[in-house]
Write an enzyme that holds these catalytic residues in place. Structure first.
Site, mmCIF file in Angstrom:
data_model
loop_
_atom_site.group_PDB
_atom_site.id
_atom_site.type_symbol
_atom_site.label_atom_id
_atom_site.label_comp_id
_atom_site.label_asym_id
_atom_site.label_seq_id
_atom_site.Cartn_x
_atom_site.Cartn_y
_atom_site.Cartn_z
ATOM 1 N N PHE A 235 0.859 -1.188 0.000
ATOM 2 C CA PHE A 235 0.000 0.000 0.000
ATOM 3 C C PHE A 235 0.895 1.239 0.000
ATOM 4 O O PHE A 235 1.870 1.302 0.759
ATOM 5 C CB PHE A 235 -0.879 -0.015 1.246
ATOM 6 C CG PHE A 235 -1.780 1.174 1.372
ATOM 7 C CD1 PHE A 235 -1.581 2.114 2.373
ATOM 8 C CD2 PHE A 235 -2.837 1.359 0.483
ATOM 9 C CE1 PHE A 235 -2.421 3.210 2.492
ATOM 10 C CE2 PHE A 235 -3.681 2.463 0.585
ATOM 11 C CZ PHE A 235 -3.468 3.390 1.601
ATOM 12 N N GLY B 275 22.692 -7.833 31.134
ATOM 13 C CA GLY B 275 23.757 -7.716 30.136
ATOM 14 C C GLY B 275 23.486 -8.570 28.909
ATOM 15 O O GLY B 275 23.745 -8.161 27.779
ATOM 16 N N ARG C 79 17.926 -18.274 35.113
ATOM 17 C CA ARG C 79 19.091 -17.501 35.545
ATOM 18 C C ARG C 79 19.189 -17.505 37.064
ATOM 19 O O ARG C 79 18.252 -17.122 37.753
ATOM 20 C CB ARG C 79 18.962 -16.063 35.038
ATOM 21 C CG ARG C 79 19.972 -15.093 35.585
ATOM 22 C CD ARG C 79 21.313 -15.277 34.946
ATOM 23 N NE ARG C 79 22.252 -14.218 35.325
ATOM 24 C CZ ARG C 79 23.536 -14.244 35.061
ATOM 25 N NH1 ARG C 79 24.050 -15.274 34.429
ATOM 26 N NH2 ARG C 79 24.316 -13.250 35.405
ATOM 27 N N GLU D 53 1.655 3.236 9.793
ATOM 28 C CA GLU D 53 0.191 3.174 9.686
ATOM 29 C C GLU D 53 -0.477 4.182 10.611
ATOM 30 O O GLU D 53 -1.494 3.903 11.230
ATOM 31 C CB GLU D 53 -0.290 1.751 9.947
ATOM 32 C CG GLU D 53 -0.156 0.975 8.656
ATOM 33 C CD GLU D 53 -0.766 -0.388 8.680
ATOM 34 O OE1 GLU D 53 -1.983 -0.483 8.964
ATOM 35 O OE2 GLU D 53 -0.030 -1.347 8.421
ATOM 36 N N GLY D 54 0.134 5.332 10.654
ATOM 37 C CA GLY D 54 -0.367 6.398 11.516
ATOM 38 C C GLY D 54 0.385 6.386 12.817
ATOM 39 O O GLY D 54 0.270 5.431 13.570
ATOM 40 N N LEU E 167 0.869 5.343 0.362
ATOM 41 C CA LEU E 167 0.265 6.653 0.590
ATOM 42 C C LEU E 167 1.348 7.683 0.941
ATOM 43 O O LEU E 167 1.443 8.732 0.324
ATOM 44 C CB LEU E 167 -0.770 6.567 1.722
ATOM 45 C CG LEU E 167 -1.363 7.879 2.255
ATOM 46 C CD1 LEU E 167 -2.111 8.628 1.155
ATOM 47 C CD2 LEU E 167 -2.313 7.596 3.417
ATOM 48 N N THR E 168 2.200 7.286 1.880
ATOM 49 C CA THR E 168 3.220 8.212 2.424
ATOM 50 C C THR E 168 4.185 8.732 1.364
ATOM 51 O O THR E 168 4.600 8.004 0.467
ATOM 52 C CB THR E 168 4.036 7.470 3.495
ATOM 53 O OG1 THR E 168 3.127 6.981 4.483
ATOM 54 C CG2 THR E 168 5.056 8.376 4.158
ATOM 55 N N GLN F 233 15.806 -5.554 29.900
ATOM 56 C CA GLN F 233 16.204 -5.305 31.284
ATOM 57 C C GLN F 233 16.230 -6.598 32.087
ATOM 58 O O GLN F 233 17.122 -6.841 32.889
ATOM 59 C CB GLN F 233 15.233 -4.298 31.923
ATOM 60 C CG GLN F 233 15.719 -3.679 33.218
ATOM 61 C CD GLN F 233 16.905 -2.761 33.022
ATOM 62 O OE1 GLN F 233 17.190 -2.308 31.912
ATOM 63 N NE2 GLN F 233 17.617 -2.477 34.086
#
Lengths: 262, 401, 386
Positions: free
Chosen positions: C122, C340, C267, C363-364, C124-125, C336
């Protein structure tokens, strides 16, 4: 070219674990799947049909009523028809009884040029049923097929995998093939296939429909019998080293020399 | 063999031990009592064993009346595979085990040898390694193994000479041919045995083999049919030292024409032996897993294998990624190996891989994750980056040899 | 949470999940690193019939709607938001045809898209018209039986790979927004070329390029609907496609969360798994709740849009805005959680964060979404009795 594919519904043995305390199998939450080697058989059969543009692929299995799920999965992969051989009388069958029962089922299907089986089932791991069916139906066989080089009316040429290479074998048709992983990459089911599978009627045959000799099926027809089941002797972990690679390497060499391993 | 099984409800306390023990998922608990699904039950009796405290499961087995006279069957036969006229080394290993069984049964160890004219000359090799009788069948049509004639000849020999036990190797020849013979003879066949013993009481062959991808071991019996047949897995026994002074009988059988009919034909054979040794025969295997990060790093694995005179193996991950051919794959859907030394590099140790290598005599594992499951089966575990450790190992090995 | 899917919807979800796990996950990192367009995955998705989930049966589709599309896009995005775009952006490019095209056009273009033979995009932009879409300058001048297109479209997803392009261009500058029209342009039309592939922060397995129209002549049959309907078709398209973007964001968020919680369980620090620390537990609970809230909103919106009943621009905007904001939040948190390791390219969550960002923009932008929502709220409030 009509093809019959033999499949088996098996527990996903990669997920089956042994309870170390009771030495028994933990089957909770273990899925039932189509035996992986059989998915290659199904794929090959469907590919042959697509390549030749004609012919029918029928899938057959012997199992309890829920094996119907495996057949539906096969239909979603492109198989045309499915037959379930199910009967309480089949319980306890070893490979001899199983190959007899499946052979009689295939005999009833009647119209076939090729039978394709997976190399072996991942629960029994015997690889015996395919050849057994071939004998019951008086067919030649090519096992461990990794590629079908040529296929036409009454003739097949295939590559057969061995430990140190492969043989090129030709045979007349009808023939029974068992296939290995190298032969193809199985497709995923399509949505249209799944919807078709949902609607499709599965043909079911039992002892009476097949007219089987009751002495040849189930436990009665099984010369071999499971006497005992136990957990294999598991290796227990040994020494775990941490630290500088150089030091660890030296220590390993020392240990191996001690044990006369190098 | 047939039988009946039932739950003695009054004795059942609903402890669920039987449900967990059943390898076929044939028992479930309904309203706190065990219920057996007869569609799935194989009468293996695993549930009876675990219920010894409450004895709430009754299993009655009916002995089938045998239609054959079991005493007519004597001797232990080994199927002596040959390729290009050379008897395969795996056969000699099996003679060692076969001898033990024959001695216990107080019978003879025999071998069956099929091939073309020249094969007769090889029969004595089998005698040197312990066989007492060799049944030789030679014909041009038997030069190369083909399923139908090989199965037919074996069947006819068995019908005539009635062995009690027949042991082929579980190879690309043995595994497809023997089921055909077993069906033609209407007898039982157990595949891929890793253990063979004679039961002291009954004299029956106890055939032990892995199932469920190696997660359990099962002992199989063939009570009322003969011969008892088992294909035997690789590397489960020691090769006997050949004694050139030994003597034995060589019996030549002339095959009938219809024994030799084959609807399949071997056109040609293409060898694909890798530069490194065929892994199922290797004494030392160094395997790479996902941790080696890329196909080019198999060079590192190869260098270590070379220093140890070993073969290169791989986990499934590398094969699926196309880094190395399938012939190197060790594991459930690859090869099972039993080397003296197995070095697992960058392999996490998923159960599918373990079933292919855990019977190795000594296992060394290199992995940077200290929690990798492979350390649970390794005799020596090295926690470290394989790219640092392997070069050090190569250096250390080179210095010591 | 149980959303009471029908059997067929369950099938779509399971099949998309299978493809994501078995086929997309193994290649996601590589295709992202090397900007590889996933043609192999396109074929797998096509063979699975997933391209047709939102297209009517008479055009070779499966007859489902935006909701079914959301289910598929969500599952695929769990493995890779970029690869999932081959489907999601195709849907975006197809909606103008579904909404405004005539029977001949639908028969001509939809079957190939439904069977995955051709992808869509599509457009438009433009460089000077992003949020202010009314500022587009690409023109489509009528010339006999043809329209001549001139101008550039920017940042078009699937550009260069797709065959079928739905393009909004000005047919009558004087009329402002009412002077735009929607067209179908096929790849290979003379005068239609592409700019270089953009080097993006995320969704790198998706191809983004400029479309360049230089006296590009297209037959008048390629006009969708009537002249002047361009923006109206575009807005209706966004109403349908925004839940799809929301679904993509949802999938990315879920994929990141699943990875993070597994890591947190495994972990060990201070002698315990980090998942046993309360601070971590609160984090995980918040992430999961936000994702579930987004999911409920997206599913409800998709169903509303599919019903065709009432106005749903506000709902579509809410779903897109909320899901993408959640995706950004969750993926940043996921990094986070991994500490690391989350920062290292060796681990998949940094890519998920890079992928999530775009969902707040395209898309906006989420700012535009908020404007749409607010305007509608004010209108509704004004029309209520005091």
């Amino acid at each position: 070219m009509n093809i019959v594919v033999c499949i088996k519904q098996v527990p996903d043995t990669t997920e089956v674990k042994i309870n170390p305390e009771t030495n028994t199998l933990i089957r909770d939450g273990v899925e039932s799947i189509i035996n992986p080697f059989d998915t290659y058989a199904i794929e090959e059969a469907v590919r042959i049909k697509e390549r030749l543009g004609a012919g029918k692929v029928t899938v057959i299995t012997m199992g309890p009523p829920q094996a119907e799920d495996a057949l539906k999965e096969a239909i979603a992969l492109g198989v045309d028809e499915a037959v379930l051989l199910t009967d309480r009388g089949f319980a306890g069958s070893d490979t001899l009884a199983t190959s007899y029962t499946l052979a009689m089922g295939i005999k009833k299907i009647a119209d076939y040029d090729i039978i394709i089986c997976g190399k072996q089932a991942i629960d029994g791991d015997t690889a015996q049923v395919g050849p057994g069916i071939a004998v019951h139906l008086n067919l030649p066989q090519i096992t461990y097929v990794r590629k079908i080089e040529e296929l036409k009316e009454g003739y097949i040429k295939a590559e057969r995998l061995e430990e140190d290479g492969y043989g090129v074998i030709e045979s007349s048709l009808p023939v029974l093939l068992t296939v290995v992983k190298e032969i193809n990459e199985p497709r995923l089911p399509s949505l249209k296939g799944k919807m078709r599978a949902k609607k499709q009627e599965i043909v079911k045959w039992g002892v009476d429909e097949l007219g089987l000799d009751k002495d040849k099926i189930g436990l009665k027809g099984s010369p071999t019998w499971v006497n005992k089941i136990f957990a294999p002797e598991r290796k227990k972990g040994g020494k775990v080293l941490q630290g500088e690679p150089k030091d660890m390497a030296q220590e390993i060499v020392k240990e191996l020399k001690k044990g006369n391993l190098i | 063999m047939s039988g009946k099984i039932r739950i003695i409800e009054e004795k059942c306390v609903g402890c669920k031990l039987c449900e967990k023990a059943c390898p076929f998922a044939a028992i479930i608990l309904v309203d706190k009592k065990a219920k057996i699904d007869l569609d799935k039950c194989t009468l293996c009796g695993a549930c009876v064993d675990v219920c010894e405290k409450f004895q709430a499961i009754e299993l009655i087995l009916e002995e089938k009346v045998t239609t054959i006279n079991l005493d007519d069957y004597q001797d232990v036969w080994v199927f002596a595979e040959q390729k290009e006229g050379i008897i395969q080394s795996v056969v000699f290993e099996l003679l060692g085990a076969g001898k033990r069984l024959a001695e216990k049964r107080k019978s003879k160890l025999c071998a069956v040898l099929l091939g073309d004219e020249g094969i007769k000359d090889k029969a004595s090799e089998l005698i040197y390694s312990g066989a007492d009788k060799i049944y030789v069948v030679s014909a041009a049509e038997l030069k190369n193994y083909q399923d139908e004639p090989y199965a037919r000849v074996l069947t006819e020999l068995v019908k005539k000479y009635k062995p009690e036990i027949v042991l082929p190797r579980a190879t690309a020849i043995g595994r497809p041919v023997i089921p055909r013979a077993a069906v033609e003879l209407g007898t039982g066949l157990t595949a891929d045995c890793t253990g063979l013993e004679i039961d002291d009481e009954t004299g029956l062959l106890l055939q032990t083999r892995p199932a469920f991808g190696g997660n359990i071991m099962a002992t199989i019996l063939c009570k009322n049919h003969r011969p008892q047949m088992s294909t035997v897995r690789h590397k489960v026994m020691k090769e006997p030292v050949p004694d050139k002074e030994r003597s034995g009988e060589i019996i030549e059988i002339i095959p009938k024409a219809d024994w030799l009919i084959s609807r399949t034909k071997l056109l040609n054979f293409v060898k694909e032996i890798e530069a490194t040794v065929n892994i199922t025969e290797a004494d030392v295997i160094v395997s790479g897993g996902r941790g080696i990060k890329g196909p080019e790093n198999f060079k590192l694995i190869e260098s270590l294998a070379k220093v140890l005179n070993g073969a290169v193996g791989s986990s499934r991950a590398c094969v699926d990624a196309g880094w190395i051919p399938y012939s190197h794959q060790v594991g459930q859907t690859g090869k099972t190996v039993q080397p003296k030394l197995y070095v697992a590099c960058g392999i996490s140790g998923a159960v599918q891989h373990l079933v292919g290598m855990q019977s190795a005599d000594t296992i060394i594992a290199i992995n940077k994750d200290p929690n990798a499951p492979i350390f649970e089966v390794a005799d020596y575990g090295i926690v470290g980056d394989l790219f640092d450790v392997i070069p050090e190992l190569i250096k250390a090995f080179k210095e010591s040899i | 949470m149980n959303y009471f899917l029908t059997e067929e919807q369950q099938m779509i979800k399971e099949l998309a999940a299978k493809i994501a796990k078995e086929k997309i996950a193994p290649v996601a990192a590589k295709y992202d690193e090397e900007e590889i367009f996933p043609w192999d995955i396109v074929k797998i998705i096509a063979d699975a019939d997933l391209f047709g989930v939102f297209i009517e049966e008479q055009y070779n589709g499966l007859g489902g709607g935006g909701f079914e599309l959301c289910l598929a896009v969500e599952e695929l995005s769990k493995a890779c938001g970029g690869i999932a775009l081959c489907l999601a952006a195709t849907a975006l490019g197809t909606y103008p045809i579904i909404i405004g095209a005539n029977e001949e056009q639908k028969k001509k273009y939809l079957p190939d898209i439904a069977t995955g033979k051709k992808l869509a995009a599509f457009a438009l932009t433009e460089p000077n018209a992003g949020s202010d879409a009314s500022g587009i300058q690409t023109t489509a001048i009528k010339d006999g039986d043809y329209y001549i297109l001139n101008g550039t479209k920017q940042w078009i997803t699937n550009a260069g790979e797709a065959e079928t392009y739905t393009v909004i261009a000005m047919t009558n500058k004087a009329k402002g927004p009412r002077g735009s029209s929607a067209f179908i342009v096929e790849k290979g039309t003379p005068g239609f070329s592409f700019g270089k592939k953009e080097d993006k922060l995320g969704i790198r397995a998706s191809a983004t390029r400029e479309l360049i129209f230089e006296d590009c002549k297209i037959p008048q049959e390629n006009l969708i609907g009537k002249e002047g309907q361009g923006f109206s078709i575009a807005m209706k398209t966004f109403d349908k496609s925004r839940p799809g973007v929301a679904a993509q964001a949802l999938g990315i968020a879920q994929g990141a969360f699943d990875y993070a919680i597994k890591y947190a369980r495994e972990r060990v620090q201070f002698g315990k798994s980090i998942a046993s620390f309360q601070g971590m537990q609160f984090k995980l609970a918040d992430m999961a709740t936000q994702i579930e809230a987004a999911r409920a909103l997206v599913y409800a919106t998709a169903k509303t849009v599919d019903s065709g009943e009432g106005k749903f621009s506000k709902d579509a905007a809410m779903a897109k805005m909320y899901a993408s904001d959640v995706a950004m939040k969750v993926t940043v948190e996921a990094i986070q959680v991994l500490g690391g390791y989350g920062y290292m390219k060796e681990y998949p969550v940094e890519k998920m964060m890079r992928d999530a960002k775009i969902t707040q923009i395209y898309e906006g932008t989420n700012e535009i979404q908020r404007e749409i929502i607010a305007k509608q709220l004010i209108k509704e409030s004004a029309s209520q009795k005091a």
